[in-house]
Design a protein around this motif. Structure first.
Motif, mmCIF file in Angstrom:
data_model
loop_
_atom_site.group_PDB
_atom_site.id
_atom_site.type_symbol
_atom_site.label_atom_id
_atom_site.label_comp_id
_atom_site.label_asym_id
_atom_site.label_seq_id
_atom_site.Cartn_x
_atom_site.Cartn_y
_atom_site.Cartn_z
ATOM 1 N N GLY A 10 0.782 -1.228 0.000
ATOM 2 C CA GLY A 10 0.000 0.000 0.000
ATOM 3 C C GLY A 10 0.811 1.274 0.000
ATOM 4 N N ASP A 11 2.123 1.188 -0.188
ATOM 5 C CA ASP A 11 3.005 2.356 -0.128
ATOM 6 C C ASP A 11 3.790 2.448 -1.434
ATOM 7 O OD1 ASP A 11 4.949 4.280 0.348
ATOM 8 O OD2 ASP A 11 5.346 3.627 2.409
ATOM 9 N N LYS A 12 3.353 3.318 -2.349
ATOM 10 C CA LYS A 12 4.008 3.399 -3.652
ATOM 11 C C LYS A 12 5.423 3.968 -3.538
ATOM 12 C CE LYS A 12 2.566 7.969 -5.310
ATOM 13 N NZ LYS A 12 2.018 8.697 -6.470
ATOM 14 N N ASN A 13 5.687 4.814 -2.546
ATOM 15 C CA ASN A 13 7.038 5.357 -2.377
ATOM 16 C C ASN A 13 8.020 4.274 -1.943
ATOM 17 O OD1 ASN A 13 6.280 8.015 -3.049
ATOM 18 N ND2 ASN A 13 5.589 8.404 -0.959
ATOM 19 N N LEU A 14 7.550 3.341 -1.138
ATOM 20 C CA LEU A 14 8.375 2.210 -0.725
ATOM 21 C C LEU A 14 8.727 1.342 -1.940
ATOM 22 C CD1 LEU A 14 9.501 0.916 1.924
ATOM 23 C CD2 LEU A 14 7.441 -0.523 1.912
ATOM 24 N N VAL A 15 7.742 1.124 -2.797
ATOM 25 C CA VAL A 15 7.971 0.370 -4.031
ATOM 26 C C VAL A 15 8.997 1.081 -4.907
ATOM 27 C CG1 VAL A 15 6.898 -0.395 -6.185
ATOM 28 C CG2 VAL A 15 5.668 -0.663 -4.022
ATOM 29 N N ASP A 16 8.804 2.383 -5.093
ATOM 30 C CA ASP A 16 9.681 3.159 -5.965
ATOM 31 C C ASP A 16 11.115 3.150 -5.449
ATOM 32 O OD1 ASP A 16 10.047 4.768 -8.268
ATOM 33 O OD2 ASP A 16 10.002 6.579 -7.065
ATOM 34 N N GLN A 17 11.278 3.367 -4.141
ATOM 35 C CA GLN A 17 12.621 3.403 -3.570
ATOM 36 C C GLN A 17 13.340 2.074 -3.743
ATOM 37 O OE1 GLN A 17 14.078 6.378 -1.797
ATOM 38 N NE2 GLN A 17 15.663 5.127 -2.744
ATOM 39 N N ALA A 18 12.625 0.977 -3.534
ATOM 40 C CA ALA A 18 13.236 -0.346 -3.695
ATOM 41 C C ALA A 18 13.680 -0.561 -5.136
ATOM 42 C CB ALA A 18 12.252 -1.434 -3.272
ATOM 43 N N GLY A 19 12.833 -0.171 -6.083
ATOM 44 C CA GLY A 19 13.172 -0.335 -7.494
ATOM 45 C C GLY A 19 14.339 0.531 -7.915
ATOM 46 N N VAL A 20 14.336 1.788 -7.493
ATOM 47 C CA VAL A 20 15.414 2.717 -7.846
ATOM 48 C C VAL A 20 16.747 2.230 -7.286
ATOM 49 C CG1 VAL A 20 16.320 5.040 -7.436
ATOM 50 C CG2 VAL A 20 13.935 4.743 -8.099
ATOM 51 N N ASP A 21 16.763 1.864 -6.027
ATOM 52 C CA ASP A 21 18.011 1.421 -5.393
ATOM 53 C C ASP A 21 18.591 0.200 -6.106
ATOM 54 O OD1 ASP A 21 17.772 3.456 -3.560
ATOM 55 O OD2 ASP A 21 17.037 2.176 -1.931
ATOM 56 N N ALA A 22 17.724 -0.758 -6.422
ATOM 57 C CA ALA A 22 18.203 -1.981 -7.063
ATOM 58 C C ALA A 22 18.674 -1.716 -8.483
ATOM 59 C CB ALA A 22 17.097 -3.037 -7.051
ATOM 60 N N MET A 23 17.909 -0.950 -9.258
ATOM 61 C CA MET A 23 18.311 -0.693 -10.638
ATOM 62 C C MET A 23 19.611 0.099 -10.700
ATOM 63 S SD MET A 23 16.205 1.018 -13.833
ATOM 64 C CE MET A 23 15.215 -0.438 -14.205
ATOM 65 N N ARG A 24 19.783 1.032 -9.782
ATOM 66 C CA ARG A 24 21.009 1.833 -9.789
ATOM 67 C C ARG A 24 22.225 0.952 -9.500
ATOM 68 N NH1 ARG A 24 24.382 5.388 -6.926
ATOM 69 N NH2 ARG A 24 24.740 7.334 -8.068
ATOM 70 N N GLN A 25 22.095 0.016 -8.569
ATOM 71 C CA GLN A 25 23.191 -0.898 -8.264
ATOM 72 C C GLN A 25 23.575 -1.713 -9.502
ATOM 73 O OE1 GLN A 25 25.082 -1.522 -5.654
ATOM 74 N NE2 GLN A 25 24.084 -0.584 -3.888
ATOM 75 N N VAL A 26 22.571 -2.238 -10.191
ATOM 76 C CA VAL A 26 22.843 -3.098 -11.341
ATOM 77 C C VAL A 26 23.416 -2.287 -12.502
ATOM 78 C CG1 VAL A 26 21.795 -4.608 -13.062
ATOM 79 C CG2 VAL A 26 21.114 -4.797 -10.667
ATOM 80 N N LEU A 27 22.815 -1.150 -12.837
ATOM 81 C CA LEU A 27 23.311 -0.344 -13.957
ATOM 82 C C LEU A 27 24.718 0.171 -13.687
ATOM 83 C CD1 LEU A 27 20.183 1.752 -15.038
ATOM 84 C CD2 LEU A 27 21.160 -0.258 -16.160
ATOM 85 N N GLY A 28 25.032 0.426 -12.428
ATOM 86 C CA GLY A 28 26.369 0.903 -12.086
ATOM 87 C C GLY A 28 27.462 -0.102 -12.372
#
Length: 307
Positions: A10-28
């Motif tokens: 029920g928390d879209k910001n929690l979803v967004d933060q998890a996705g951003v953090d993970a994608m940034r790690q992988v793309l880096g």
């Protein structure tokens, strides 16, 4: 997988933060020198993967990057269909930078109708043209459109023309892909949606030989003035070649929640399964990838805790 761990909370910001953090790690970790042209920061005030951020390990090639770590954060938070994790890459300097404009008008169709639509023509005329190109009647067509008050007149026109409507609660990258791919039951995407999503969709549709047209849509006088001051022509109709100017574009989408395009992430006691689309514009190759991830092995070296 990181975003899907937060599905249904029920928390879209929690979803967004998890996705951003993970994608940034992988793309880096990818061998590239990338610049984020379409990112999270401008629209969603996310702390990472912002427009202009450099990412990659600093090696060649030099690329533009467009990302939407979770397209459909609200969909994921509510465990609703069609949330995707999306990324696209193209040679440096070839992706359209929308500047201050957050939204754009869009019209997208598949390869069988790409040569018959006219962005500036009435929508009813375009529906008739698409029907002729498909050897169908207008009442056989389905148009995907975001479920927003700004689309009330357009929805009325589509229904009066005889076509059916698929209302999207969120996620018009998914809507554009549905319009462009065969056998989805969707024939067109229309309406006003995000410019970042427009560029991402253009990358995908270029791989599919489909068509997408757009025009910047300032939300208010302040945004209009900022766009004009920055040199944008707000009357210009943008083609898919304006939105991404090179054939050597790569696009990937992974299902976060179940949808018509892709299965969402499925977790079990040992790990997870994912389903992804991987596409390249230069070759026109489209791959559907089913992957099995074993957390007992992945967590030994991954910077992200998927468990």
């Amino acid at each position: 997988m990181a975003g899907a761990r937060k599905m249904g909370y029920g928390d879209k910001n929690l979803v967004d933060q998890a996705g951003v953090d993970a994608m940034r790690q992988v793309l880096g970790s990818v061998p590239m020198t990338g610049v984020v042209v379409i990112g999270e920061g401008e629209k969603d005030e996310a702390p990472m993967l912002y427009n202009g951020e450099e990412i990659g390990n600093g090696q060649p090639p030099e690329v533009d990057i467009a990302v939407d770590p979770i397209e459909g954060t609200s969909l994921t938070a509510k465990a609703q269909p069609n949330a995707l994790s999306v990324v696209a890459l193209a040679p440096r300097g070839t992706m359209f930078d929308p500047g201050p404009c957050v939204y754009m008008e869009k019209l997208a169709v598949g390869a069988d109708a790409r040569d018959v639509i006219d962005f500036e023509a009435p929508l009813t005329d375009n529906l008739r043209a698409v029907a002729r190109a498909k050897g169908a009647d207008v009442n056989d067509l389905t148009v995907a459109i975001l479920d927003r008050p700004r689309h009330e007149a357009m929805i009325r026109e589509i229904r009066e023309a005889g076509a059916r409507i698929k209302l999207l609660p969120d996620g018009d990258v998914a809507g554009a892909l549905l319009a462009a791919r065969e056998d989805t039951g969707v024939d067109m995407l229309a309406g006003i949606g995000g410019t970042p999503e427009g560029v991402l969709a253009a990358c995908a549709l270029k791989c599919l030989d489909a068509a997408l047209f757009g025009r910047l849509w300032p939300r208010n006088d302040e945004e209009r003035a900022a766009a004009i001051d920055a040199g944008y022509d707000l009357d210009r109709v943008l083609s898919i070649d304006d939105l991404v100017r090179d054939e050597d574009v790569f696009f990937a989408a992974t299902g976060v929640t179940d949808g018509e395009l892709l299965h969402g992430v499925r977790f079990d006691s040992r790990g997870a399964t994912t389903q992804s689309l991987s596409m390249r514009g230069k070759s026109g190759t489209v791959r559907l990838i089913e992957a099995r991830h074993q957390f007992s092995k992945l967590n030994r070296y991954a910077a992200i805790d998927f468990g």
